[in-house]
Design a protein around this motif. Structure first.
Motif, short mmCIF file in Angstrom:
data_model
loop_
_atom_site.label_atom_id
_atom_site.label_comp_id
_atom_site.label_asym_id
_atom_site.label_seq_id
_atom_site.Cartn_x
_atom_site.Cartn_y
_atom_site.Cartn_z
N ALA A 1 36.55 35.11 69.05
CA ALA A 1 37.31 34.77 67.84
C ALA A 1 38.36 35.83 67.52
N GLY A 2 38.00 37.09 67.67
CA GLY A 2 38.94 38.18 67.39
C GLY A 2 40.17 38.10 68.25
N ALA A 3 40.00 37.82 69.53
CA ALA A 3 41.13 37.70 70.44
C ALA A 3 41.99 36.48 70.10
N ARG A 4 41.33 35.41 69.70
CA ARG A 4 42.09 34.21 69.31
C ARG A 4 42.92 34.47 68.06
N LEU A 5 42.31 35.15 67.10
CA LEU A 5 43.05 35.48 65.88
C LEU A 5 44.20 36.44 66.18
N GLU A 6 43.94 37.40 67.06
CA GLU A 6 44.98 38.36 67.43
C GLU A 6 46.16 37.65 68.09
N ALA A 7 45.89 36.61 68.87
CA ALA A 7 46.96 35.85 69.52
C ALA A 7 47.83 35.10 68.52
N PRO B 1 48.56 47.33 65.00
CA PRO B 1 49.74 47.38 64.13
C PRO B 1 50.18 45.99 63.66
N SER B 2 50.03 45.00 64.51
CA SER B 2 50.42 43.63 64.14
C SER B 2 49.50 43.09 63.04
N ARG B 3 48.20 43.35 63.16
CA ARG B 3 47.26 42.92 62.12
C ARG B 3 47.57 43.63 60.81
N SER B 4 47.85 44.92 60.88
CA SER B 4 48.20 45.68 59.67
C SER B 4 49.44 45.11 59.00
N ALA B 5 50.42 44.72 59.81
CA ALA B 5 51.65 44.14 59.25
C ALA B 5 51.36 42.84 58.52
N VAL B 6 50.53 41.99 59.12
CA VAL B 6 50.18 40.72 58.48
C VAL B 6 49.38 40.97 57.20
N LEU B 7 48.44 41.89 57.25
CA LEU B 7 47.67 42.21 56.04
C LEU B 7 48.56 42.76 54.93
N VAL C 1 44.60 33.70 54.73
CA VAL C 1 44.92 34.51 55.91
C VAL C 1 44.23 35.86 55.81
N LEU C 2 44.33 36.49 54.67
CA LEU C 2 43.74 37.81 54.45
C LEU C 2 42.24 37.80 54.77
N SER C 3 41.54 36.83 54.24
CA SER C 3 40.08 36.78 54.45
C SER C 3 39.70 36.39 55.87
N SER C 4 40.55 35.65 56.55
CA SER C 4 40.21 35.20 57.91
C SER C 4 40.40 36.30 58.96
N LEU C 5 41.15 37.33 58.63
CA LEU C 5 41.43 38.36 59.64
C LEU C 5 40.36 39.44 59.72
N VAL C 6 39.24 39.24 59.05
CA VAL C 6 38.16 40.22 59.09
C VAL C 6 37.61 40.36 60.52
N ARG C 7 37.66 39.31 61.31
CA ARG C 7 37.15 39.36 62.70
C ARG C 7 38.22 39.74 63.71
N CYS C 8 39.43 39.93 63.24
CA CYS C 8 40.53 40.31 64.13
C CYS C 8 40.50 41.83 64.34
N PRO C 9 40.61 42.28 65.60
CA PRO C 9 40.59 43.73 65.83
C PRO C 9 41.80 44.41 65.20
N GLY C 10 41.60 45.65 64.78
CA GLY C 10 42.69 46.42 64.18
C GLY C 10 43.83 46.65 65.15
N LEU D 1 48.63 36.32 65.49
CA LEU D 1 49.32 37.25 64.58
C LEU D 1 50.84 37.13 64.60
N PRO D 2 51.49 37.02 65.77
CA PRO D 2 52.96 36.88 65.74
C PRO D 2 53.41 35.62 64.99
N HIS D 3 52.65 34.55 65.14
CA HIS D 3 52.98 33.30 64.43
C HIS D 3 52.78 33.47 62.92
N LEU D 4 51.72 34.19 62.56
CA LEU D 4 51.46 34.44 61.14
C LEU D 4 52.55 35.29 60.51
#
Length: 101
Positions: free
Chosen positions: A43-49, A81-87, A70-79, A51-54
């Protein structure tokens, strides 16, 4: 506008982010994040994929509900820079909407 059935993350990856509504991406992320780890260990890898679309979709200033989803769903996404930008975008959008109250 009619949507394809059963495309999931693969369909979102093929669809230009500008054509995908932020709320649809948020719901897709929410669905991925809510799957049990034993059923969806990547799931983390899927969410990470996604991130650019988000990042692109969130530029359209979605509703506070969409940003919170979106904020709550990214808890399983690995940390990353892209995740930080979306958050950061989600947090800024929530702060903006709260200020408007």
């Amino acid at each position: 506008e009619e949507e394809e059935e059963g495309g999931g993350a693969a369909a979102a990856a093929r669809t230009p982010a500008a054509a995908t509504a932020p709320r649809h991406l948020a719901k897709l992320c929410q669905g991925i994040a809510q799957q049990p780890r034993r059923l969806l260990p990547d799931a983390g890898a899927r969410l990470e994929a996604l991130l650019p679309h988000l990042e692109v979709a969130l530029a359209s200033k979605p509703t506070a509900v969409t940003a919170a989803t979106v904020l709550s769903s990214l808890v399983r996404c690995p940390g990353s820079p892209s995740r930080s930008a979306v958050l950061d975008v989600c947090a800024a959008r929530l702060a903006s909407r709260a200020h408007e109250l």
